[in-house]
Motif scaffolding. Structure first.
Motif, mmCIF file in Angstrom:
data_model
loop_
_atom_site.group_PDB
_atom_site.id
_atom_site.type_symbol
_atom_site.label_atom_id
_atom_site.label_comp_id
_atom_site.label_asym_id
_atom_site.label_seq_id
_atom_site.Cartn_x
_atom_site.Cartn_y
_atom_site.Cartn_z
ATOM 1 N N PRO A 111 -48.674 -54.014 12.612
ATOM 2 C CA PRO A 111 -47.790 -54.564 13.651
ATOM 3 C C PRO A 111 -48.198 -55.965 14.100
ATOM 4 O O PRO A 111 -47.344 -56.828 14.324
ATOM 5 C CB PRO A 111 -47.924 -53.546 14.790
ATOM 6 C CG PRO A 111 -48.262 -52.261 14.104
ATOM 7 C CD PRO A 111 -49.143 -52.653 12.953
ATOM 8 N N ILE A 112 -49.504 -56.202 14.215
ATOM 9 C CA ILE A 112 -49.973 -57.504 14.696
ATOM 10 C C ILE A 112 -49.785 -58.590 13.641
ATOM 11 O O ILE A 112 -49.351 -59.707 13.946
ATOM 12 C CB ILE A 112 -51.445 -57.412 15.139
ATOM 13 C CG1 ILE A 112 -51.548 -56.547 16.397
ATOM 14 C CG2 ILE A 112 -52.027 -58.801 15.403
ATOM 15 C CD1 ILE A 112 -52.955 -56.359 16.914
ATOM 16 N N SER A 113 -50.101 -58.284 12.387
ATOM 17 C CA SER A 113 -49.949 -59.298 11.339
ATOM 18 C C SER A 113 -48.482 -59.672 11.143
ATOM 19 O O SER A 113 -48.145 -60.848 10.961
ATOM 20 C CB SER A 113 -50.547 -58.804 10.019
ATOM 21 O OG SER A 113 -49.808 -57.718 9.489
ATOM 22 N N LYS A 153 -50.180 -50.350 23.510
ATOM 23 C CA LYS A 153 -50.340 -51.092 24.763
ATOM 24 C C LYS A 153 -50.245 -52.589 24.514
ATOM 25 O O LYS A 153 -49.633 -53.324 25.307
ATOM 26 C CB LYS A 153 -51.681 -50.750 25.411
ATOM 27 C CG LYS A 153 -51.908 -51.462 26.742
ATOM 28 C CD LYS A 153 -53.210 -51.026 27.402
ATOM 29 C CE LYS A 153 -53.413 -51.729 28.736
ATOM 30 N NZ LYS A 153 -54.662 -51.292 29.414
ATOM 31 N N PHE A 154 -50.839 -53.053 23.429
ATOM 32 C CA PHE A 154 -50.768 -54.470 23.076
ATOM 33 C C PHE A 154 -49.316 -54.919 22.930
ATOM 34 O O PHE A 154 -48.906 -55.940 23.496
ATOM 35 C CB PHE A 154 -51.533 -54.723 21.778
ATOM 36 C CG PHE A 154 -51.253 -56.063 21.160
ATOM 37 C CD1 PHE A 154 -51.933 -57.188 21.575
ATOM 38 C CD2 PHE A 154 -50.281 -56.193 20.175
ATOM 39 C CE1 PHE A 154 -51.662 -58.435 21.014
ATOM 40 C CE2 PHE A 154 -49.999 -57.430 19.610
ATOM 41 C CZ PHE A 154 -50.690 -58.548 20.033
ATOM 42 N N ILE A 155 -48.535 -54.174 22.165
ATOM 43 C CA ILE A 155 -47.134 -54.524 21.937
ATOM 44 C C ILE A 155 -46.357 -54.493 23.248
ATOM 45 O O ILE A 155 -45.522 -55.369 23.517
ATOM 46 C CB ILE A 155 -46.494 -53.563 20.918
ATOM 47 C CG1 ILE A 155 -47.173 -53.704 19.542
ATOM 48 C CG2 ILE A 155 -45.000 -53.823 20.803
ATOM 49 C CD1 ILE A 155 -46.997 -55.059 18.901
ATOM 50 N N ARG A 156 -46.643 -53.503 24.080
ATOM 51 C CA ARG A 156 -45.935 -53.381 25.355
ATOM 52 C C ARG A 156 -46.213 -54.581 26.258
ATOM 53 O O ARG A 156 -45.292 -55.153 26.851
ATOM 54 C CB ARG A 156 -46.341 -52.076 26.040
ATOM 55 C CG ARG A 156 -45.571 -51.797 27.327
ATOM 56 C CD ARG A 156 -45.742 -50.358 27.779
ATOM 57 N NE ARG A 156 -47.133 -50.031 28.055
ATOM 58 C CZ ARG A 156 -47.847 -49.157 27.361
ATOM 59 N NH1 ARG A 156 -47.294 -48.529 26.322
ATOM 60 N NH2 ARG A 156 -49.102 -48.896 27.675
ATOM 61 N N VAL A 157 -47.480 -54.978 26.363
ATOM 62 C CA VAL A 157 -47.841 -56.134 27.191
ATOM 63 C C VAL A 157 -47.189 -57.400 26.650
ATOM 64 O O VAL A 157 -46.644 -58.215 27.411
ATOM 65 C CB VAL A 157 -49.378 -56.298 27.244
ATOM 66 C CG1 VAL A 157 -49.763 -57.632 27.881
ATOM 67 C CG2 VAL A 157 -50.006 -55.142 28.014
ATOM 68 N N ILE A 166 -54.389 -60.814 21.857
ATOM 69 C CA ILE A 166 -55.162 -60.117 20.821
ATOM 70 C C ILE A 166 -56.623 -60.006 21.249
ATOM 71 O O ILE A 166 -57.239 -58.933 21.165
ATOM 72 C CB ILE A 166 -55.052 -60.861 19.473
ATOM 73 C CG1 ILE A 166 -53.648 -60.699 18.886
ATOM 74 C CG2 ILE A 166 -56.097 -60.342 18.483
ATOM 75 C CD1 ILE A 166 -53.401 -61.532 17.643
ATOM 76 N N ASN A 167 -57.192 -61.113 21.722
ATOM 77 C CA ASN A 167 -58.601 -61.111 22.126
ATOM 78 C C ASN A 167 -58.855 -60.175 23.302
ATOM 79 O O ASN A 167 -59.818 -59.395 23.304
ATOM 80 C CB ASN A 167 -59.043 -62.531 22.487
ATOM 81 C CG ASN A 167 -59.168 -63.427 21.274
ATOM 82 O OD1 ASN A 167 -59.279 -62.946 20.152
ATOM 83 N ND2 ASN A 167 -59.145 -64.728 21.493
ATOM 84 N N ILE A 168 -57.999 -60.253 24.310
ATOM 85 C CA ILE A 168 -58.163 -59.372 25.464
ATOM 86 C C ILE A 168 -57.971 -57.917 25.051
ATOM 87 O O ILE A 168 -58.682 -57.018 25.522
ATOM 88 C CB ILE A 168 -57.170 -59.765 26.581
ATOM 89 C CG1 ILE A 168 -57.588 -61.100 27.208
ATOM 90 C CG2 ILE A 168 -57.105 -58.679 27.655
ATOM 91 C CD1 ILE A 168 -56.637 -61.603 28.276
ATOM 92 N N GLY A 169 -57.031 -57.680 24.152
ATOM 93 C CA GLY A 169 -56.807 -56.324 23.669
ATOM 94 C C GLY A 169 -58.020 -55.762 22.946
ATOM 95 O O GLY A 169 -58.357 -54.581 23.090
ATOM 96 N N GLU A 170 -58.700 -56.620 22.179
ATOM 97 C CA GLU A 170 -59.911 -56.180 21.476
ATOM 98 C C GLU A 170 -61.025 -55.866 22.467
ATOM 99 O O GLU A 170 -61.710 -54.849 22.343
ATOM 100 C CB GLU A 170 -60.374 -57.270 20.503
ATOM 101 C CG GLU A 170 -59.475 -57.469 19.291
ATOM 102 C CD GLU A 170 -59.644 -56.374 18.253
ATOM 103 O OE1 GLU A 170 -60.483 -55.470 18.455
ATOM 104 O OE2 GLU A 170 -58.923 -56.423 17.238
ATOM 105 N N MET A 171 -61.212 -56.744 23.451
ATOM 106 C CA MET A 171 -62.310 -56.554 24.409
ATOM 107 C C MET A 171 -61.958 -55.577 25.528
ATOM 108 O O MET A 171 -62.824 -55.175 26.297
ATOM 109 C CB MET A 171 -62.718 -57.915 24.993
ATOM 110 C CG MET A 171 -63.369 -58.836 23.972
ATOM 111 S SD MET A 171 -63.904 -60.431 24.647
ATOM 112 C CE MET A 171 -62.320 -61.282 24.828
#
Length: 329
Positions: free
Chosen positions: A105-107, A162-166, A150-155
């Motif tokens: 999804p991210i790529s 949740k990443f996609i929703r934000v 992406i960085n905040i999602g990793e940390m």
């Protein structure tokens, strides 16, 4: 965030690139067709034909109001399509580690936003309309918020969901606010400039995370602002305009965990940043009040900015693909 292939990967593997190519070519054909029949750009609001645009190029009566600046956006589309090609041909052995390997999804989101950078900017330079400017600004925000989320999602140990929703919530709020209130969203918020700072802050925190440095990291934003000509003195002298610097501490607030992955910063990250900073310098000179402005030249500085930043998106794509588990060696 754990890497996860899209559902139905085997089905989509050989179809993603052709679909992206059809969408891109379809947009270009549709634009040219509508413009040829005078059905696009009818509400041209910025400048009259024959005048000089705010990006230096002379306004044309043709299908592209700023021909060179418009067509240079093909660089973004080509860059994004190359990403789709590479992602479709990736081997499976790295899928469970890196979100930029394979069709995740991210790529796919990253490659898609790069293509849309070209579409949005072409709509702005091609039509010289307010809605074209909105599409251009939206494309820039859709891209520039990705790295720091992406960085905040990793940390923050977020799930992909949740990443996609934000991401979607931020994009939708920006799109509506930009349409209704204009570029500052009615609250003096420069989300693009802020996002550049948040990217560098979160990237530095990703590389040097400690519980103490986490809360110090926000000060890096002032260094980034200074690089782009906004000094701390100017910020605090006009705090009503730059109040958003308090958001420099967003990464610290949400990055509660030390990353379990690492990235290789040389050469791609540094090359991408150098290209962007150089292109920003060129961008600043590509305006009518600059001695370098030649509105009738085939070489437009703003077009060079497009091509250089398109290459930057490629550099950062390659950079994110270097990510691997810290204990993998």
């Amino acid at each position: 965030m754990q890497s996860r292939l899209i559902t139905g990967y085997s089905f989509w593997k050989d179809k993603v690139l052709p679909i992206a190519l059809v969408i891109t070519l379809g947009f270009l054909i549709l634009y040219i067709g509508l413009a040829s029949f005078g059905l696009i750009g009818l509400d041209q609001t910025s400048y009259a034909n024959g005048s000089i645009s705010r990006w230096c190029e002379r306004i044309s009566a043709g299908i592209f109001k700023e021909p060179i600046n418009s067509l240079s956006n093909l660089g973004f589309m080509i860059s994004g399509l190359l990403m789709f090609s590479i992602l479709s041909s990736d081997c499976k052995n790295k899928y469970n580690v890196n979100n930029f390997y394979g069709l995740t999804p991210i790529s796919l989101l990253y490659a898609g936003t790069v293509v849309y950078l070209g579409i949005g900017s072409l709509l702005m330079h091609g039509t010289n309309t307010n809605w074209g400017g909105w599409a251009d600004n939206l494309s820039m925000i859709m891209y520039i918020i990705l790295p720091w989320i992406i960085n905040i999602g990793e940390m923050g140990r977020w799930s992909i969901r949740k990443f996609i929703r934000v991401y979607i919530i931020i994009v939708l709020i920006y799109a509506l606010s930009r349409w209704v209130f204009g570029s500052s969203l009615g609250i003096n918020l420069d989300l693009f400039g802020l996002s550049i700072g948040l990217w560098i802050i979160s990237e530095t925190l990703y590389r040097f995370w400690t519980s103490k440095f986490r809360w110090f990291s926000g000060f890096i934003g002032f260094v980034v602002a200074a690089v782009f000509g906004i000094t701390p003195i100017e910020i605090f002298s006009n705090f009503d305009k730059y109040w958003w610097v308090i958001l420099f501490w967003l990464p610290a607030l949400f990055s509660r965990y030390k990353p379990v992955k690492k990235r290789k910063y040389f050469p791609w990250f540094f090359l991408g940043m150098i290209m962007y900073i150089l292109s920003f310098i060129i961008w600043a000179q590509g305006k009518p009040n600059s001695s370098y402005c030649n509105p009738d030249s085939f070489i437009q500085l703003h077009a060079i900015w497009h091509l250089m930043t398109a290459f930057s998106t490629w550099c950062f794509f390659k950079f994110f693909r270097t990510e691997k588990l810290i204990n993998s060696e």
